[in-house]
Design a protein around this motif. Structure first.
Motif, short mmCIF file in Angstrom:
data_model
loop_
_atom_site.label_atom_id
_atom_site.label_comp_id
_atom_site.label_asym_id
_atom_site.label_seq_id
_atom_site.Cartn_x
_atom_site.Cartn_y
_atom_site.Cartn_z
N ALA A 1 -14.31 8.83 10.95
CA ALA A 1 -15.35 9.17 11.78
C ALA A 1 -15.49 10.84 12.05
CB ALA A 1 -14.86 8.71 13.38
N ILE A 2 -14.78 11.41 11.32
CA ILE A 2 -14.75 13.00 11.32
C ILE A 2 -14.86 13.47 10.04
CG2 ILE A 2 -13.85 15.06 12.29
CD1 ILE A 2 -12.56 13.86 14.42
N ASN A 3 -15.87 14.05 9.38
CA ASN A 3 -15.91 14.72 8.08
C ASN A 3 -15.95 16.20 8.16
OD1 ASN A 3 -16.39 12.11 6.85
ND2 ASN A 3 -18.42 12.05 7.68
N ASP A 4 -16.34 16.64 9.18
CA ASP A 4 -16.25 18.32 9.22
C ASP A 4 -14.94 18.92 9.80
OD1 ASP A 4 -16.58 20.95 9.30
OD2 ASP A 4 -18.32 21.04 10.95
N ILE A 5 -14.09 18.86 8.81
CA ILE A 5 -12.62 19.10 9.45
C ILE A 5 -12.53 20.67 9.95
CG2 ILE A 5 -10.25 19.69 8.64
CD1 ILE A 5 -10.62 17.42 6.50
N GLU A 6 -13.14 21.57 9.08
CA GLU A 6 -13.24 22.93 9.66
C GLU A 6 -13.96 23.16 10.74
OE1 GLU A 6 -13.36 25.95 6.90
OE2 GLU A 6 -12.97 24.70 5.01
N VAL B 1 -6.69 20.40 26.47
CA VAL B 1 -8.01 20.22 25.76
C VAL B 1 -8.09 18.68 25.11
CG1 VAL B 1 -9.72 21.09 24.18
CG2 VAL B 1 -8.30 22.39 25.51
N SER B 2 -9.47 18.15 25.51
CA SER B 2 -9.83 16.81 24.72
C SER B 2 -11.02 16.93 24.19
CB SER B 2 -9.79 15.45 25.78
OG SER B 2 -10.28 14.53 25.19
N PRO B 3 -11.13 16.20 23.00
CA PRO B 3 -10.36 15.62 22.10
C PRO B 3 -9.33 16.71 21.39
CG PRO B 3 -12.08 15.94 20.83
CD PRO B 3 -12.48 16.56 22.12
N ALA B 4 -7.97 16.26 21.62
CA ALA B 4 -6.86 17.20 20.98
C ALA B 4 -6.55 16.89 19.59
CB ALA B 4 -5.47 16.64 21.82
N VAL B 5 -5.66 17.52 19.02
CA VAL B 5 -5.46 17.58 17.62
C VAL B 5 -5.09 16.12 17.07
CG1 VAL B 5 -3.05 18.17 17.64
CG2 VAL B 5 -4.25 18.74 15.63
N GLY B 6 -4.56 15.43 17.85
CA GLY B 6 -3.97 14.02 17.59
C GLY B 6 -5.26 13.25 17.37
N ASP B 7 -6.19 13.17 18.40
CA ASP B 7 -7.36 12.59 18.21
C ASP B 7 -8.08 12.88 16.94
OD1 ASP B 7 -7.26 11.23 21.05
OD2 ASP B 7 -7.25 13.52 21.56
N LEU B 8 -8.14 14.13 16.79
CA LEU B 8 -8.95 14.61 15.74
C LEU B 8 -8.41 13.92 14.46
CD1 LEU B 8 -9.88 18.23 16.35
CD2 LEU B 8 -11.36 16.19 16.91
N LEU B 9 -7.21 14.29 14.11
CA LEU B 9 -6.46 13.66 12.85
C LEU B 9 -6.67 12.00 12.85
CD1 LEU B 9 -5.23 14.28 10.35
CD2 LEU B 9 -3.11 14.01 11.41
N GLN B 10 -6.57 11.51 14.01
CA GLN B 10 -6.93 9.81 13.95
C GLN B 10 -8.26 9.62 13.60
OE1 GLN B 10 -7.50 8.05 17.95
NE2 GLN B 10 -6.00 6.72 17.30
N TYR C 1 0.83 -1.08 -0.01
CA TYR C 1 0.02 -0.16 -0.10
C TYR C 1 0.84 1.34 -0.28
CZ TYR C 1 -3.87 -3.26 1.24
OH TYR C 1 -4.57 -4.28 0.95
N GLY C 2 0.13 2.29 -0.07
CA GLY C 2 0.80 3.60 -0.23
C GLY C 2 1.67 4.11 0.88
N ILE C 3 0.82 3.96 2.14
CA ILE C 3 1.39 4.59 3.44
C ILE C 3 0.95 3.65 4.55
CG2 ILE C 3 -0.62 6.12 3.55
CD1 ILE C 3 1.57 8.01 4.69
N ILE C 4 1.61 3.78 5.51
CA ILE C 4 1.06 2.95 6.93
C ILE C 4 1.70 3.86 8.22
CG2 ILE C 4 3.35 1.64 7.16
CD1 ILE C 4 1.51 -0.68 8.00
N GLU C 5 0.94 3.70 9.09
CA GLU C 5 1.15 4.49 10.44
C GLU C 5 0.68 3.60 11.55
OE1 GLU C 5 2.79 6.99 10.65
OE2 GLU C 5 2.66 7.77 8.65
N GLY C 6 1.28 3.74 12.67
CA GLY C 6 0.91 3.24 13.94
C GLY C 6 -0.40 4.17 14.37
N GLY C 7 -1.67 3.67 13.69
CA GLY C 7 -2.66 4.42 13.91
C GLY C 7 -3.19 4.54 15.22
N GLN C 8 -2.87 3.81 16.13
CA GLN C 8 -3.27 3.61 17.62
C GLN C 8 -2.88 4.68 18.28
OE1 GLN C 8 -3.54 -0.10 19.45
NE2 GLN C 8 -5.18 -0.76 18.31
N GLN C 9 -1.51 5.14 18.00
CA GLN C 9 -0.70 6.30 18.87
C GLN C 9 -1.41 7.46 18.55
OE1 GLN C 9 3.20 3.47 19.26
NE2 GLN C 9 3.48 5.68 19.51
N VAL C 10 -1.90 8.14 19.26
CA VAL C 10 -2.42 9.56 19.27
C VAL C 10 -1.19 10.35 18.94
CG1 VAL C 10 -3.58 11.59 20.03
CG2 VAL C 10 -4.75 9.14 20.30
N ASN C 11 -0.28 10.15 19.73
CA ASN C 11 1.11 11.23 19.43
C ASN C 11 1.39 11.11 18.29
OD1 ASN C 11 1.96 7.97 20.23
ND2 ASN C 11 4.03 9.48 20.08
#
Length: 483
Positions: free
Chosen positions: A435-440, A420-429, A202-212
Motif C-alpha cells: 500500500a506504500i511505495n514512496d518509502i522515503e 504520531v499516527s501513522p507510526a513506523v509500524g503502520d508504515l512498514l506494515q 515460503y521464505g518468511i512469515i510474520e504476524g502481519g496484523q500486529q503493528v508492534n
C-alpha cells in the motif's frame, strides 16, 4: 551496567545440573490458608497477553489456589491487541482486573497519574525486591516518585531475533549452519527457499496484523545501521532528533519491501497475528520468522521435530555501526488501584516470582524466558536453544541510555507527548502489504511530525516546570558498546 552484564553472562554460562528439571511442588504440604489465615472465599482477576507462558502460569495458579483455598483466580490471556482494548474498557468501567500489565506502548508514569495502579510498597514483603538481580527497579521506569508500581516479567532481551528452519535450508540447497548476516543474504535466502517450496513453504512469515511486530523490526534492524532508535524515546538517542528518514531506516524498509516484491512472504502473513505465524512456522510452512525468546518453549512443546536455527538480526550490506538498545528494567504487572483485595493480589504477584513455587523454574527449564530472580537461571537454564538465543541476542545488543533514568524530569515530556499516527509500524506494515511505495517520502513525513510533536511536548513540559532540553535526550554514547 558492565557489572550487571558480567553477572548475567556468568549466570547464563553456568549450567548447574543438580536438581534441574524438577517440577514437583515445594508447597504441597502447606496447610490450607497458611498465607492469609482467613476462610473467606475471594476471587482475584488476572489478565495479560503472555500466551507463551500461559501453560506454566495456569499450573502456577492451580498450585496457588490449592495452597490458598480461600482464593479463586480467574485468569484471562488475550492477544496483545485484544488485551489493550479490553483492559482499557475494564478500567474505564471501573472493573479492572486485580492484576494486569501495563499495555504495550504506554508510559507507567502517565497511567499512575491517572490512578490505574496502587504502590506495591507496603503490600509486598520487605525483602521482595531483594530476590531480583540488580537494576530491575528504576525510577521513571517502574518506580514513580520513589514507589514501585510494577514488576518486570522477564529479563528483557531483544525480541527481533531471526529463527530459521534448518530443514527448509537444506531443501533449498543452503547450508543450515550458515544463516544470513546481511540484508542481501536474508532477501536472497528467503527467495531461494520460496522457489524451492513451490507453494508448499515460503521464505518468511510474520504476524502481519500486529503493528508492534513491524515496529520492533524497524527499530532493531535500523539500529544496527546506527539509527539510534529504541523503545525509550521517540527520537534518536544519538542525535535527539527523529531519525526515521535517515539512510539506516530507509534501507530497512527497502529490505522488507524487497522480500514482499519477491513473493517470499507466506501468503497468510498480512491476515494473521504473531501466535498464528509462530504456529505456521513451527509446522514448516516458512523458513524465517522474526520473534522473541518466548517462541522457543512453544515450539519445544508443539513442534518437537522442528530443526530450529537461531541467528542475530542481519545488518545492512554497508556494515554494522550500531546496536539494538537493551534495558534491565521495564514495567509489566501491577496491582489495580481499584482492586477490592489489594493485599491478596500483591501476595499472588509476589508468589509469581517466589522460588517456593514452580512458575519461574518451569518457564526457564521449558525455554519460555530468562528469569529476573536471582539463581533461577543458574539452576534451571538447561535448554541449549535458550543459551543459543542469549548468544544471538547479546551479540548485536548493548545497554542503551534511557532518558527517564538519566534525568527523571524527562518523564514530564512523556506525559505530554502524543504518539504520531501513522507510526513506523503502520508504515512498514503498509509497505509490505504493497500500500506504500514512496518509502522515503512516508518516512520523511513521519520524521517531521515526530520532531514537531517532540518540540511541542518539550515546551509543554517546561511550562509546567520540567526544566529539560533536547540535550537530555541525546547521549555521548558509542552504540557498539554498553552505556
Amino acid at each position: 551496567m558492565k557489572k550487571l552484564i558480567s553477572i548475567l553472562l556468568v549466570t547464563l554460562m553456568i549450567f548447574t545440573l543438580a536438581g534441574c528439571g524438577s517440577k514437583d511442588s515445594d508447597n504441597n504440604d502447606k496447610p490450607a490458608n497458611k498465607e492469609d489465615g482467613t476462610t473467606k472465599k475471594i476471587t482475584l482477576k488476572v489478565m495479560d497477553w503472555s500466551d507463551s507462558s500461559k501453560t506454566q502460569k495456569e499450573a502456577f495458579f492451580e498450585e496457588y489456589m490449592k495452597n490458598n483455598p480461600n482464593i479463586n483466580i480467574e485468569y484471562t490471556c488475550l492477544t496483545m491487541d485484544q488485551y489493550k482494548n479490553t483492559v482499557l474498557s475494564a478500567i474505564n468501567s471501573g472493573d479492572a482486573p486485580d492484576l494486569f500489565p501495563l499495555p504495550s506502548g504506554m508510559d507507567l508514569g502517565t497511567v499512575v497519574k491517572e490512578g490505574w495502579f496502587t504502590p506495591l510498597d507496603g503490600l509486598v514483603s520487605d525483602g521482595f525486591k531483594d530476590i531480583f538481580i540488580d537494576g530491575v527497579f528504576k525510577e521513571g521506569v517502574n518506580v514513580i516518585d520513589g514507589k514501585a508500581y510494577s514488576v518486570p516479567e522477564v529479563l528483557q532481551l531483544p525480541n527481533s531475533i531471526i529463527f530459521y528452519n534448518k530443514d527448509l535450508f537444506e531443501k533449498a540447497g543452503l547450508d543450515p549452519e550458515q544463516p544470513p548476516k546481511t540484508y542481501s543474504e536474508l532477501r536472497d535466502y528467503a527467495k531461494k527457499i520460496t522457489e524451492a517450496g513451490n507453494g508448499d513453504f515460503y521464505g518468511i512469515i510474520e504476524g502481519g496484523q500486529q503493528v508492534n511486530r513491524w515496529k520492533t523490526a524497524a527499530h532493531d534492524f535500523s539500529a544496527l545501521g546506527g539509527s539510534g532508535m529504541s523503545e525509550f524515546s521517540p527520537v534518536s538517542l544519538l542525535t535527539g532528533e527523529s531519525s526515521y528518514a535517515d539512510k539506516a531506516m530507509v534501507e530497512t524498509f527497502e529490505l522488507f519491501k524487497g522480500m514482499a516484491e519477491d513473493g517470499s512472504y507466506h501468503p497468510s502473513t498480512m491476515s494473521i497475528r504473531a501466535p498464528e505465524a509462530r504456529a505456521l512456522f513451527g509446522a514448516g510452512e516458512a523458513a524465517f520468522i522474526i520473534q522473541g525468546v518466548w517462541c522457543i518453549g512453544v515450539w519445544n512443546t508443539n513442534n518437537p521435530d522442528l530443526d530450529l536455527g537461531i541467528a542475530s538480526q542481519v545488518a545492512s550490506d554497508n556494515g554494522r555501526t550500531g546496536s539494538v538498545a537493551m534495558a534491565t528494567a521495564n514495567a509489566w504487572m501491577g496491582v489495580s488501584a481499584s482492586s477490592e483485595h489489594p493485599e491478596e493480589a500483591a501476595k499472588l504477584l509476589e508468589a509469581l516470582y517466589s522460588t517456593d513455587y514452580n512458575y519461574q523454574k518451569d518457564c526457564v527449564s521449558d525455554g519460555v524466558f530468562f528469569s529476573l530472580v536471582k539463581g533461577v537461571n543458574d539452576e534451571y537454564l538447561t535448554n541449549p536453544l535458550l543459551k543459543e538465543f542469549y548468544d544471538a541476542a547479546t551479540a548485536t545488543a548493548s545497554i542503551a541510555p534511557n532518558p527517564k533514568t538519566e534525568n527523571q524530569a524527562t518523564s514530564q515530556l512523556f506525559l505530554e507527548y502524543n504518539d504520531v499516527s501513522p507510526a513506523v509500524g503502520d508504515l512498514l506494515q503498509g509497505t509490505v502489504a504493497g500500500a506504500i511505495n514512496d518509502i522515503e517520502g512516508s518516512l520523511k513525513g513521519l520524521s517531521d511530525k515526530i520532531n514537531q510533536e517532540f518540540d511541542r511536548a518539550l515546551k509543554a513540559a517546561n511550562e509546567k516546570g520540567a526544566n529539560i532540553s533536547k540535550d537530555d535526550f541525546k547521549f555521548d554514547w558509542d552504540p557498539m558498546t554498553n552505556y
